[in-house]
Structures are given as structure tokens and as C-alpha cells.
Design a protein around this motif. Structure first.
Motif, short mmCIF file in Angstrom:
data_model
loop_
_atom_site.label_atom_id
_atom_site.label_comp_id
_atom_site.label_asym_id
_atom_site.label_seq_id
_atom_site.Cartn_x
_atom_site.Cartn_y
_atom_site.Cartn_z
N ALA A 32 0.82 -1.22 0.00
CA ALA A 32 0.00 0.00 0.00
C ALA A 32 0.85 1.27 0.00
O ALA A 32 0.42 2.31 -0.49
N HIS A 33 2.08 1.16 0.51
CA HIS A 33 2.95 2.33 0.58
C HIS A 33 3.72 2.59 -0.71
O HIS A 33 4.35 3.63 -0.85
N GLY A 34 3.69 1.65 -1.62
CA GLY A 34 4.37 1.85 -2.89
C GLY A 34 4.61 0.55 -3.63
O GLY A 34 5.16 -0.40 -3.05
N HIS A 35 4.20 0.50 -4.89
CA HIS A 35 4.34 -0.71 -5.69
C HIS A 35 4.47 -0.31 -7.16
O HIS A 35 4.30 0.85 -7.53
N ILE A 36 4.78 -1.27 -8.00
CA ILE A 36 4.87 -1.01 -9.43
C ILE A 36 3.50 -0.58 -9.95
O ILE A 36 2.48 -1.20 -9.60
N PRO A 37 3.44 0.46 -10.75
CA PRO A 37 2.13 0.93 -11.23
C PRO A 37 1.32 -0.17 -11.90
O PRO A 37 1.84 -0.95 -12.70
N GLY A 38 0.05 -0.24 -11.52
CA GLY A 38 -0.85 -1.24 -12.08
C GLY A 38 -0.86 -2.56 -11.36
O GLY A 38 -1.63 -3.45 -11.71
N ALA A 39 -0.03 -2.69 -10.32
CA ALA A 39 0.07 -3.98 -9.62
C ALA A 39 -1.11 -4.20 -8.68
O ALA A 39 -1.69 -3.26 -8.15
N VAL A 40 -1.40 -5.49 -8.46
CA VAL A 40 -2.32 -5.92 -7.42
C VAL A 40 -1.53 -6.79 -6.45
O VAL A 40 -0.44 -7.26 -6.78
N TYR A 41 -2.08 -7.00 -5.27
CA TYR A 41 -1.37 -7.79 -4.26
C TYR A 41 -1.99 -9.16 -4.12
O TYR A 41 -3.22 -9.30 -3.99
N ALA A 42 -1.16 -10.20 -4.11
CA ALA A 42 -1.59 -11.58 -3.88
C ALA A 42 -1.04 -12.03 -2.54
O ALA A 42 0.17 -12.03 -2.32
N ASP A 43 -1.93 -12.43 -1.66
CA ASP A 43 -1.57 -12.72 -0.27
C ASP A 43 -1.22 -14.21 -0.09
O ASP A 43 -2.09 -15.02 0.23
N LEU A 44 0.04 -14.54 -0.29
CA LEU A 44 0.48 -15.93 -0.13
C LEU A 44 0.40 -16.38 1.32
O LEU A 44 0.24 -17.57 1.59
N LEU A 45 0.50 -15.46 2.23
CA LEU A 45 0.49 -15.82 3.65
C LEU A 45 -0.93 -16.08 4.15
O LEU A 45 -1.17 -17.04 4.89
N GLY A 46 -1.88 -15.25 3.74
CA GLY A 46 -3.21 -15.34 4.32
C GLY A 46 -4.27 -15.99 3.46
O GLY A 46 -5.22 -16.58 3.98
N GLU A 47 -4.15 -15.89 2.12
CA GLU A 47 -5.23 -16.33 1.24
C GLU A 47 -4.87 -17.44 0.28
O GLU A 47 -5.76 -18.12 -0.24
N LEU A 48 -3.59 -17.62 0.01
CA LEU A 48 -3.19 -18.56 -1.04
C LEU A 48 -2.41 -19.75 -0.49
O LEU A 48 -1.50 -20.29 -1.12
N THR A 49 -2.78 -20.15 0.73
CA THR A 49 -2.24 -21.35 1.35
C THR A 49 -3.40 -22.13 1.94
O THR A 49 -4.50 -21.60 2.11
#
Length: 291
Positions: free
Chosen positions: A50-67
Motif C-alpha cells: 500500500a505504501h508503494g508498488h509497481i504501477p498497475g500492480a495488485v497484491y496476492a496474499d500468499l500468507l493469508g489467502e493462497l495457502t
């Protein structure tokens, strides 16, 4: 047909940022090993995203949602439907090219490896999606080159995902048991030499996941140097099957990616890795003092 390479450069991504069929995914998880030893502390990278990422990126939560939340082990693959639901919500699916990156987030270590990104890419390929690439050097390289960051939250239309699961890409504990005495299967321990010497699966050979990229520039070494890391193991023999493992099935995907890049397609990741193996007293280990 897959027209996306396994790895793309920051120059390539900068040129394609506005492509309508491109999705960019931040898969950062922070991992810190306590000085006193023991299991690592892990933290989601969502707040940092949320503090800074590559423009157009979305976040994938490997820790909380993708395990798999029902598993006793961390980071094992989730049920297929749950994974696909999350990917399609992020806009990833048929006809979509995807680039995944991370922040090279092994806290306190100088290892250059985008192994969280490779974990998500491996999960996508396991579920049958091929239009996926890793960003070479991840966010650290992107920032070091003075490229723009964004704090805007991107969103994309829901995608359709029709790929079929490739069960041969995931190795189970029983697969590893059989591989120990199988000359046609090469076991690769992806942990550090110190960890390997302390405890490893019999017949496995050590290729540390952190030897494939320059620690300063974060750029991958050329194929000749990458090949040299694996040559003595026999893992590049196209007639052999390779199983990579590590502590929890994350770094093993980085070694698997390097082997794929060097032309070895017959690679499976032991998803449970040493977390599962050492929790079963019937599973043999080799320690340095008994070698």
C-alpha cells in the motif's frame, strides 16, 4: 501457446506497463530468522504494498489467502477452487499475461532471489496457467533504477480460468521416499550449505537457492553460471526427474524455476519439504555428524 518468457527484465516490464492484457502482481511476504534460531517470523507484505508498488500492480496474499488454511503445515497449496477464485478476482486467467514480483524479502540476509514470486508463479503453473513470468530483480531492482512507484490500488475485470491442474509438478512425501533409492530421480535440497549439512533427506544434493543472482544488482547470472550450479548433481539430464525441496516449499520453487530456465522440464516441488519430512519420525534424515 505460451509467448511469455519465464523471466522478464525491468526494461521489458516498463515497455509493457500499459498493455491491456497484462497483469502485474506483488507477492511479497517478509521472512526473518531469529538470531537465536528456530522457525522464521513471517509477515504479509500487504501493508508495504500500500505504501508503494509497481504501477498497475495488485497484491496476492500468499500468507493469508493462497495457502491451505486447514493444513498443519505453512504455505502448502490451497484447494484448487479457492486458488482459482482468488486469481480470477485479481484479473488473472485465460488470455491474460501476468508478471509477478516480490521485494526480495529475506530480512537481514543479502540473498538475491525472488522466491515468493516464484512460489506464486509455480502455483499458477501447477493449476494450469502458463502466461506467467517473474520480474528479474523484483521491486528492489525496479526502485534502484529510479522507476516510478504507485500507491493507487489497481483493479481488473474478473477473468476466466480454464487451465487443468498438473499433478506431476507437486511431489508428495511418498514420492520423496521412493526417490531416495531411485537413480532416475534427483533430489535437490535448496537450503543453505549449513542447513543441508545439519539435516537433509538421504541421497539429496545441495544447490543453495541464493547462488543464482548477484546480491548487489539482483540480476540473474547468465545461463553458463546458472548451469554450473547444477551440473554436478545430474539435475540437467533431460532423462531424469528432479524434485526440489527446502524448509517449507518456497525457496524450492526458485530452484525449480532455474532448472526450467535451463531446459529441464521434469521438475516437481516437494510442497511439504522439511517441515513435513522432519515431523514424521519414520522419514530418514542424514546429519553432518553421521555422514
Amino acid at each position: 501457446m505460451n509467448d511469455v518468457p519465464l523471466i522478464v527484465t525491468t526494461d521489458w516490464l516498463a515497455e509493457h506497463l500499459d498493455d491491456p492484457d497484462l497483469r502485474i502482481v506483488d507477492a511479497t511476504v517478509f521472512m526473518k530468522f531469529p538470531e537465536a534460531g528456530g522457525p522464521p517470523d513471517v509477515e504479509s507484505g500487504k501493508e508495504y504494498f500500500a505504501h508503494g508498488h509497481i504501477p498497475g500492480a495488485v497484491y496476492a496474499d500468499l500468507l493469508g489467502e493462497l495457502t491451505d488454511s486447514e493444513s498443519d503445515l505453512p504455505f502448502t497449496v490451497p484447494p484448487r477452487d479457492a486458488f482459482i477464485d482468488k486469481m480470477t478476482e485479481l484479473g488473472i486467467g485465460d488470455g491474460i499475461r501476468t508478471v509477478v514480483y516480490d521485494q526480495n524479502a529475506l530480512v537481514g540476509e543479502s540473498v538475491a532471489a525472488s522466491y515468493w514470486a516464484s512460489r506464486l508463479a509455480w502455483q499458477l503453473r501447477y493449476e494450469g496457467f502458463d502466461q506467467i513470468a517473474i520480474l528479474e530483480g523484483g521491486l528492489q531492482k525496479w526502485q534502484a533504477e529510479g522507476r516510478d512507484l504507485s500507491t493507487d490500488q489497481a483493479s481488473y475485470p474478473k477473468a476466466n480460468f480454464s487451465g487443468q491442474r498438473r499433478s506431476e509438478m507437486l511431489a508428495t512425501k511418498e514420492d520423496v521416499r521412493q526417490a531416495i533409492d531411485d537413480e532416475q530421480t534427483i533430489l535437490i535440497d535448496s537450503l543453505s550449505p549449513e542447513e543441508y549439512e545439519g539435516s537433509h533427506i538421504p541421497s539429496s544434493q545441495n544447490v543453495f537457492f541464493g547462488v543464482h543472482a548477484d546480491e548487489q544488482s539482483k540480476a540473474l547470472y547468465d545461463d553458463e553460471k546458472l548451469r554450473a550450479a547444477f551440473e554436478q548433481t545430474g539435475a540437467l539430464d533431460p532423462g531424469k526427474k528432479v524434485i526440489t525441496y527446502c524448509g517449507g516449499g518456497i525457496a524450492a520453487t526458485w530452484n525449480a524455476l532455474m532448472l526450467n530456465k535451463l531446459g529441464q522440464p521434469n521438475v516437481a516441488v516437494y510442497d511439504g519439504s522439511m517441515n513435513e519430512w522432519t515431523s514424521d519420525p519414520s522419514c530418514p534424515v542424514v546429519k553432518s555428524e553421521t555422514r
